[in-house]
Design a protein around this motif. Structure first.
Motif, PDB file in Angstrom:
ATOM      1  N   LYS A   1      -4.400   3.306   4.205  1.00 51.11           N
ATOM      2  CA  LYS A   1      -4.433   1.843   4.293  1.00 51.11           C
ATOM      3  C   LYS A   1      -3.099   1.313   4.806  1.00 51.11           C
ATOM      4  O   LYS A   1      -3.074   0.386   5.609  1.00 51.11           O
ATOM      5  N   GLU A   2      -2.018   1.896   4.344  1.00 54.92           N
ATOM      6  CA  GLU A   2      -0.683   1.459   4.792  1.00 54.92           C
ATOM      7  C   GLU A   2      -0.555   1.585   6.299  1.00 54.92           C
ATOM      8  O   GLU A   2      -0.146   0.637   6.983  1.00 54.92           O
TER       9      GLU A   2
ATOM     10  N   ASP B   1      -5.521  -7.089  -1.158  1.00 54.77           N
ATOM     11  CA  ASP B   1      -5.578  -5.656  -1.441  1.00 54.77           C
ATOM     12  C   ASP B   1      -4.391  -5.230  -2.302  1.00 54.77           C
ATOM     13  O   ASP B   1      -4.551  -4.435  -3.228  1.00 54.77           O
TER      14      ASP B   1
ATOM     15  N   GLN C   1       0.836  -1.191   0.000  1.00 58.93           N
ATOM     16  CA  GLN C   1       0.000   0.000   0.000  1.00 58.93           C
ATOM     17  C   GLN C   1       0.880   1.255   0.000  1.00 58.93           C
ATOM     18  O   GLN C   1       0.546   2.252  -0.631  1.00 58.93           O
TER      19      GLN C   1
ATOM     20  N   LYS D   1      -1.148   4.545  -1.039  1.00 55.32           N
ATOM     21  CA  LYS D   1      -2.380   4.390  -0.247  1.00 55.32           C
ATOM     22  C   LYS D   1      -1.996   4.487   1.229  1.00 55.32           C
ATOM     23  O   LYS D   1      -1.975   3.503   1.950  1.00 55.32           O
TER      24      LYS D   1
END
Length: 150
Positions: free
Chosen positions: A23-24, A77, A15, A20
């Motif tokens: 999310k990371e 993901d 991520q 991202k």
């Protein structure tokens, strides 16, 4: 492939590669919390050194059982963010791997395939293989079923 491999190294790394950041942060924070609460790093060290009974005693299974779902969702993901997952039901191998690894965690203190106690690291890791296979077969059967009804 790069994103998936970074996600295998640590949930959240992929991520980071894709920008991202929310999310990371969530993935890495959850990974650290679960890792610390379950004593996972110590369990890994003990297991790699052949101290399976001590690894079982050290494991906090209430926390350890969260790890497979987080781990495989992170991989899914990453796969999706890298452009995969566009085919119908392509998530199923990841989901079934998470289920099977969770079952591997649950049964790891007692299940002895071929009389060998594998413990909370090796049994769950080996459980990923049949999980991916069953998920892939189930996906193909589901696609055939859907195709017949269309």
């Amino acid at each position: 492939m790069e994103a998936l491999l970074w996600s295998i190294a640590l949930p959240g790394f992929s991520q980071l590669l894709h920008g991202k950041y929310i999310k990371e942060i969530i993935f890495i924070l959850l990974e650290f919390i679960i890792n610390i609460q379950s004593n996972f790093n110590e369990i890994i060290l003990l297991s790699f050194n052949g101290n399976i009974n001590q690894a079982i005693e050290t494991a906090n299974y209430q926390w350890l059982m969260f790890y497979p779902c987080l781990y495989f969702f992170g991989m899914w993901d990453a796969f999706k963010d890298a452009g995969g997952g566009k085919n119908r039901f392509s998530f199923l191998p990841f989901v079934f791997a998470a289920y099977f690894v969770t079952l591997g965690c649950i049964y790891s203190p007692k299940f002895k395939p071929f009389g060998i106690l594998l413990g909370p690291v090796w049994l769950p890791m080996l459980s990923a293989i049949p999980g991916f296979i069953v998920g892939t077969v189930f996906r193909k059967l589901l696609l055939l079923s859907v195709k017949k009804t269309d």
